[in-house]
Motif scaffolding. Structure first.
Motif, PDB file in Angstrom:
ATOM      1  N   GLY A 100      66.022  42.206  70.523  1.00  0.00           N
ATOM      2  CA  GLY A 100      66.005  43.498  69.834  1.00  0.00           C
ATOM      3  C   GLY A 100      66.540  44.638  70.662  1.00  0.00           C
ATOM      4  N   GLY A 127      59.723  46.502  71.569  1.00  0.00           N
ATOM      5  CA  GLY A 127      59.383  47.421  70.496  1.00  0.00           C
ATOM      6  C   GLY A 127      59.453  48.868  70.955  1.00  0.00           C
ATOM      7  N   TYR A 144      64.875  48.616  64.199  1.00  0.00           N
ATOM      8  CA  TYR A 144      63.794  47.666  63.937  1.00  0.00           C
ATOM      9  C   TYR A 144      63.439  47.608  62.463  1.00  0.00           C
ATOM     10  N   ILE A 150      59.077  41.680  63.574  1.00  0.00           N
ATOM     11  CA  ILE A 150      59.297  42.070  64.958  1.00  0.00           C
ATOM     12  C   ILE A 150      58.353  41.250  65.837  1.00  0.00           C
TER      13      ILE A 150
END
Length: 390
Positions: A100, A127, A144, A150
């Protein structure tokens, strides 16, 4: 391929070596067929998984692995992965897990492509790990938000994201791991004679408590704070030995600071060590692992070796592994950038645990590794998330 088996890709720029155990565990899944996609080279000095494992059978520790070419732009911050779209169109994956990172251009376009074709998209990431809402925070929120799920390293990031509007059902904590339980939890078969001999080799005053740091000696780790805290303790007539295990840009300055603070007799720079048996011995002779900056995977190594961890308490400047520290049980937290509090907590831990049986301390430290921070558990969580989200 059996249509009842899910076909899942995991896409990274490269795979760091410490991820090998969890990837091998994922490959064992009987319900999901995982394919790794990355460049075969990292392009930096980070130790990567040997690409030769792509030619070995999964039963022999091999990996189902296909390769693309990384094209880095602007100081290796922005990425385009050549060949990625060809693989995605040919392989017909049911779901795709991306690293990510919002600065990877090919990831943005690949996510849009996959969403248009009805595929599930997941991101494996730290995150949103800060409460400061700058432009980077806003970019990550959009990025996201494109995903179906996630995969997060820790609960603090999940709490921050839920508080700021991310759907809780999409947020899954999978922790982090550097190995399997049997590899992470050390058996402690080192004799008292070996310990004493090692202490005598390293320090002028071998009977003093030893605080250890293991990792790259970089400025971001704020390792100068260890020496400054040790100096405070000397002034209080509470002496400790300091053991630095690692190399890095900050070593010379740290050596100079040790000399300036008259800590030369209480400080040893061991250098880098990558031998498991050697590191196990160095942890074993220590009372406390101290990481004044972000603690990261250093916590995993220390706790697996049965050594408690002391790091700072500010989530905005931490790595998610700091959540493995349970104050008063397997370590402590001090006020970030407070040298006096670092010294106080170091002294407090050593005094309060002088009479704690070694086996109890090891058990307290190993517990969180055994329960959460291991490859088997991490792979189990990932498999469950992918199967339940269908």
């Amino acid at each position: 391929m059996d249509k009842s088996i899910k076909n899942v890709a995991i896409i990274y720029p490269y795979f760091a070596h410490y991820r090998l155990p969890v990837l091998q565990e994922l490959m064992k899944s009987t319900d999901i067929r995982y394919t790794l996609i990355s460049d075969s080279d990292s392009g930096n000095d980070i130790k990567k998984i040997n690409p030769d494992l792509a030619s070995k059978n999964i039963e022999d520790g091999g990996l189902l692995w296909k390769f693309v070419k990384n094209r880095w732009i602007y100081k290796e911050a922005i990425l385009w992965q050549s060949g990625l779209f060809s693989l995605l169109s040919k392989e017909k994956f049911d779901s795709v897990i991306f690293l990510g990172n919002a600065y990877y251009l090919s990831t943005w376009l690949a996510i849009f492509y996959l969403k248009l074709t009805g595929k599930k998209v997941y991101q494996w990431t730290h995150g949103v790990i800060t409460t400061k809402k700058d432009w980077k925070w806003k970019l990550r929120k959009v990025f996201y938000g494109l995903s179906d799920g996630i995969l997060l390293y820790g609960h603090k990031a999940k709490a921050v994201m839920v508080k700021n509007g991310f759907p809780e059902r999409k947020l899954h904590v999978i922790y982090n791991s550097t190995g399997r339980i049997d590899d992470l939890i050390k058996k402690n078969e080192i004799t008292i004679e070996t310990r004493n001999h090692t202490k005598q080799q390293l320090f002028k005053y071998p009977n003093l408590p030893i605080i250890i740091f293991v990792g790259r000696l970089t400025y971001v780790k704020r390792l100068n704070q260890i020496l400054q805290a040790a100096h405070i303790l000397v002034e209080e007539d509470f002496k400790v030995n300091v053991l630095f295990v690692g190399e890095g840009e900050a070593r010379k300055d740290l050596e100079s600071l040790a000399q300036e603070l008259n800590l030369t007799n209480y400080c040893h720079f061991y250098g880098a060590s990558f031998k498991k048996e050697e590191l196990e011995l160095l942890f074993n002779i220590s009372s406390l692992c101290v990481s004044p900056g972000e603690v990261g995977l250093t916590a995993m190594s220390a706790l697996g070796n049965g050594i408690p961890v002391l790091s700072h308490d500010d989530f905005n400047y931490q790595m998610p592994e700091y959540e493995s520290i349970e104050p008063g049980i397997n370590g402590m937290l001090f006020k970030r950038n407070s040298i006096s509090d670092l010294a106080l907590k170091t002294k407090q831990w050593i005094i309060e645990n002088r009479d704690t049986p070694e086996e109890l301390m090891r058990s307290n430290c190993n517990k969180i590794i055994r329960e959460k921070y291991n490859a088997e558990y991490q792979a189990k969580l990932i498999n469950t998330i992918l199967l339940n989200n269908k």
